[in-house]
Design a protein around this motif. Structure first.
Motif, short mmCIF file in Angstrom:
data_model
loop_
_atom_site.label_atom_id
_atom_site.label_comp_id
_atom_site.label_asym_id
_atom_site.label_seq_id
_atom_site.Cartn_x
_atom_site.Cartn_y
_atom_site.Cartn_z
N MET A 45 44.10 53.40 37.75
CA MET A 45 43.60 52.19 38.37
C MET A 45 43.88 51.02 37.45
N ASP A 46 44.25 49.87 38.04
CA ASP A 46 44.44 48.65 37.25
C ASP A 46 43.11 48.22 36.66
N GLU A 47 43.18 47.29 35.72
CA GLU A 47 41.96 46.80 35.09
C GLU A 47 41.02 46.19 36.13
N ILE A 48 39.74 46.44 35.95
CA ILE A 48 38.71 45.91 36.84
C ILE A 48 38.60 44.40 36.62
N THR A 49 38.71 43.62 37.70
CA THR A 49 38.54 42.18 37.63
C THR A 49 37.04 41.87 37.64
N ILE A 50 36.62 40.99 36.75
CA ILE A 50 35.22 40.56 36.71
C ILE A 50 35.19 39.06 36.90
N THR A 51 34.37 38.60 37.85
CA THR A 51 34.28 37.18 38.12
C THR A 51 32.84 36.76 38.38
N THR A 52 32.54 35.51 38.06
CA THR A 52 31.20 34.98 38.31
C THR A 52 31.06 34.50 39.75
N THR A 53 32.16 34.38 40.45
CA THR A 53 32.13 33.92 41.85
C THR A 53 31.78 35.07 42.78
N ASP A 54 31.51 34.74 44.06
CA ASP A 54 31.13 35.78 45.02
C ASP A 54 32.32 36.32 45.80
#
Length: 109
Positions: free
Chosen positions: A1-10
C-alpha cells in the motif's frame, strides 16, 4: 500500500471518500531532562526560543504520525481526514502529544 495520506481537512482534493474505517489516534509522551529544563528556562526568561523543547515536541509529533499511519493501515485505509494534534502537560517535565482523525478509503474522482 502507498503511504497513508494525513490531512487536517475533511476531504482530499481529487479523491472521493468511499468508506469510513473508524477513528484512529497516535500518541507520544515526551519527557525533558533537568539540564534542558534549566537551559530552556533561561532562554524563556531572556525571550529566546527553546530549541531543546522544540526538538522534543517535533519528535513527539513524528511518533504520533507514525502511530496513526500504522493504525489506519491496519484498518485498510489509505488516508486519514480531519486530523488534529492535541498537547497536554501530564506532570512536571512530561508532555502528551495526541493526533487523532478518521481513517478512510478513497478512490480517484
Amino acid at each position: 500500500m502507498d503511504e497513508i495520506t494525513i490531512t487536517t481537512t475533511d476531504r482530499l482534493e481529487g479523491r472521493e471518500i468511499v468508506e469510513y474505517r473508524g477513528i484512529v489516534s497516535g500518541e507520544a509522551i515526551i519527557g525533558a531532562n533537568v539540564v534542558s529544563d534549566i537551559a530552556a528556562g533561561i532562554r524563556d526568561i531572556v525571550g529566546g526560543r527553546s530549541g531543546s523543547y522544540e526538538k522534543k515536541i517535533a519528535t513527539g509529533r513524528e511518533e504520533a504520525v507514525a502511530d496513526i499511519r500504522a493504525e489506519a493501515e491496519e484498518l485498510g485505509a489509505d488516508a486519514v481526514v480531519g486530523a488534529s494534534f492535541d498537547y497536554e502537560e501530564m506532570g512536571e517535565g512530561m508532555l502528551w502529544v495526541n493526533l487523532s482523525g478518521t481513517a478512510v478509503t478513497t478512490r480517484l474522482e
